[in-house]
Each structure stands twice: as structure tokens, then as C-alpha cells.
Design a protein around this motif. Sequence first.
Motif, PDB file in Angstrom:
ATOM      1  N   MET A  24      -8.573  -3.350   8.207  1.00 33.36           N
ATOM      2  CA  MET A  24      -7.500  -2.934   7.272  1.00 33.36           C
ATOM      3  C   MET A  24      -7.295  -1.213   7.571  1.00 33.36           C
ATOM      4  O   MET A  24      -7.482  -0.741   6.741  1.00 33.36           O
ATOM      5  CB  MET A  24      -7.470  -3.193   5.863  1.00 33.36           C
ATOM      6  CG  MET A  24      -8.880  -2.809   5.309  1.00 33.36           C
ATOM      7  SD  MET A  24      -8.988  -3.480   3.379  1.00 33.36           S
ATOM      8  CE  MET A  24     -10.676  -3.288   3.274  1.00 33.36           C
ATOM      9  N   ASP A  39      -4.285   4.837   0.220  1.00 30.10           N
ATOM     10  CA  ASP A  39      -4.628   3.545   1.017  1.00 30.10           C
ATOM     11  C   ASP A  39      -5.611   2.668   0.295  1.00 30.10           C
ATOM     12  O   ASP A  39      -6.366   2.145   1.108  1.00 30.10           O
ATOM     13  CB  ASP A  39      -5.045   4.015   2.559  1.00 30.10           C
ATOM     14  CG  ASP A  39      -4.882   2.861   3.483  1.00 30.10           C
ATOM     15  OD1 ASP A  39      -4.235   1.965   3.222  1.00 30.10           O
ATOM     16  OD2 ASP A  39      -5.656   2.916   4.570  1.00 30.10           O
ATOM     17  N   LYS A  70      -3.408  -1.708  -3.558  1.00 33.79           N
ATOM     18  CA  LYS A  70      -1.888  -1.163  -3.676  1.00 33.79           C
ATOM     19  C   LYS A  70      -1.229  -1.214  -5.315  1.00 33.79           C
ATOM     20  O   LYS A  70      -0.483  -0.509  -5.504  1.00 33.79           O
ATOM     21  CB  LYS A  70      -1.023  -2.359  -2.835  1.00 33.79           C
ATOM     22  CG  LYS A  70      -1.594  -2.551  -1.562  1.00 33.79           C
ATOM     23  CD  LYS A  70      -1.819  -1.344  -0.761  1.00 33.79           C
ATOM     24  CE  LYS A  70      -2.900  -1.554   0.477  1.00 33.79           C
ATOM     25  NZ  LYS A  70      -3.366   0.033   0.867  1.00 33.79           N
ATOM     26  N   ASP A 122       0.040   4.565   2.538  1.00 34.99           N
ATOM     27  CA  ASP A 122       0.320   3.472   3.741  1.00 34.99           C
ATOM     28  C   ASP A 122       0.554   2.079   2.968  1.00 34.99           C
ATOM     29  O   ASP A 122       0.320   1.998   1.927  1.00 34.99           O
ATOM     30  CB  ASP A 122      -1.191   3.367   4.328  1.00 34.99           C
ATOM     31  CG  ASP A 122      -1.147   2.621   5.522  1.00 34.99           C
ATOM     32  OD1 ASP A 122       0.016   2.377   6.214  1.00 34.99           O
ATOM     33  OD2 ASP A 122      -2.239   2.081   5.799  1.00 34.99           O
ATOM     34  N   ASN A 123       1.097   1.222   3.918  1.00 31.66           N
ATOM     35  CA  ASN A 123       1.157  -0.196   3.397  1.00 31.66           C
ATOM     36  C   ASN A 123       2.280  -0.385   2.433  1.00 31.66           C
ATOM     37  O   ASN A 123       2.044  -1.167   1.586  1.00 31.66           O
ATOM     38  CB  ASN A 123      -0.057  -0.719   3.014  1.00 31.66           C
ATOM     39  CG  ASN A 123      -1.035  -0.797   3.885  1.00 31.66           C
ATOM     40  OD1 ASN A 123      -2.191   0.089   3.890  1.00 31.66           O
ATOM     41  ND2 ASN A 123      -0.944  -1.342   5.124  1.00 31.66           N
ATOM     42  N   GLU A 169      -0.917  -2.519  10.666  1.00 30.59           N
ATOM     43  CA  GLU A 169      -2.169  -2.214  11.867  1.00 30.59           C
ATOM     44  C   GLU A 169      -2.479  -3.315  12.589  1.00 30.59           C
ATOM     45  O   GLU A 169      -2.519  -4.293  12.125  1.00 30.59           O
ATOM     46  CB  GLU A 169      -3.377  -1.617  11.083  1.00 30.59           C
ATOM     47  CG  GLU A 169      -3.784  -2.548  10.000  1.00 30.59           C
ATOM     48  CD  GLU A 169      -3.395  -1.883   8.626  1.00 30.59           C
ATOM     49  OE1 GLU A 169      -2.296  -1.527   8.605  1.00 30.59           O
ATOM     50  OE2 GLU A 169      -4.206  -2.042   7.742  1.00 30.59           O
TER      51      GLU A 169
HETATM   52 MG    MG Z   1      -3.620   0.739   4.872  1.00 35.67          MG
END
Ligand code: MG
Length: 221
Positions: free
Chosen positions: A40, A141, A144, A169-170, A199
Motif C-alpha cells: 500500500m 494516507d 480512510k 491519497d486513495n 498503486e
Molecule cells: Mg495510499
Amino acid sequence: TGSTRPQRILRAVQKNSTRGSPCSVVNAIDDYCKHKEWAMNVGDEKGIIVDDVVLELKPITVLELGTYCAYSTVRIANLLPPEAKLITLEFNAESAAIAREIITWAGLEEKIQLIIGASGDWIPRLKEEFGIETFDLVFLDHWKDRYLPDTKLLEKCGLLKPGAVLLADNVICPGTPDYLDYVRNSPRYKSKFYRSHLEYTQEEDGLEHSVFLGMAGRGAE
Ligand code: MG
Ligand code: SAM
């Protein structure tokens, strides 16, 4: 196999990168995670977007939420000016131990402060314990569901100054819908999306770049 993924990533770094060369560390991790075992890390594709944001903003104080093996930590710290500092938070002690070894291998231990602990506990202590005024850049990151509460905590603790950038991110995969809704609709942010992929895959993902404008609208919630 008797070892953990972070341990195997560390071994790949020691075997396939040059001590003191952050770029070679980043490349060794990308190579391992593309060809051997997914992990990750923000990764090479989104990593270029992160690099561009860092190079344009030239932050002096950076906060990273979620270190894991310090892939993004090394990637970001390597682009910072000599006087800059990056604080990174990781609550998994085993990952943090590997991260520390990778940071030292990359030769970046002077620029990076790795804190082992949960973001919700540490954000309120950063001013006092580390003499931080505000952060110029925050890279989100970690898990979440923490993006939104930790953003509100950063605001509340006065750790963002107008012009500070939150880079998350994400935001598509796994996704952070409550956070996106907040930064895209709050008068406190000017927000834009960078489309990319999860990724080491072709899955849709991306980074959300949100400039903090100030505490306008305070008390509205
Ligand atoms: Mg990430
Ligand atoms: N930023 C890293 C990179 O790109 O190389 C990857 C970080 S990984 C996606 C997320 C990490 O955040 C995990 O190692 C997890 O243990 C850590 N984490 C999750 N929630 C956290 C929290 N509330 N406080 C501190 N660390 C957290």
C-alpha cells in the motif's frame, strides 16, 4: 514464510538499493511491489503527482499521516529543502520499526521525525512537543475513515495556515467519500482532483489537492 511484508520490503531495499540514495530506495520498493508483492505505498504513478506538488509548493513543514514502510516519506523528504522537516505518524509499531530502518538506509533521518502513535492522539500534541506552528503540506494516507476527523482536528488545533495544502491519497480507491464531500464543499478549501490509478494496478484512483483558505464559516457546524 515466517516474515512479514514490511520485512520483505526492507530486505529488497537492502539488496537492491544504494545506501544514502533515496531515489534508489524508492525504485527498489516500486520494483519489488510491482513484480513480487503488492503493497500500500503511494507508488510510482501517483508518486509523480506527489513529487510535482512538493516541488511546486516547496514546503518547510510537512506532516504525513500513515508511514507504513516510509516509501512516501522517503520520496517526499528527498525533495525538501535542507531546512525543512517532515513529521510522519504511524500507529503500527512493527511497520514503524521497518520504516525507521528504511529512512536511515536512505540517509534521511535528519529531515524526518517518525512518531509511533495514533493521529488522533498526536495531532493535538504537535505544537507543544515539536514546536510546530503550522504545516505547509499534509499528506493524508492513513485509514480512510480518519481523513475527515483528522482534518477537522488539524483545523481546530490551528495547525493549518492559509495556503497550506492537504494532499489526500486513495480518495477513489478505497475511497474517502465524507472527506471529499467536505473539502469540495467547504468555503475553507479550494479543492481539485488528480486522476490516477491505485498503486501498481489499473484500478481507478486519485489524489485530492485542497488548499486551506482560512477558517471562514467557523461555527457553521
Ligand atoms: Mg495510499
Ligand atoms: N504513506 C505510505 C506510503 O505511501 O508509502 C503508506 C501508508 S499506508 C496506506 C497507511 C498506514 O497508516 C498503515 O501503516 C497504518 O498502520 C497507518 N495508520 C492508519 N491509521 C492510522 C492512524 N490513525 N494513526 C497513525 N497511523 C495510522
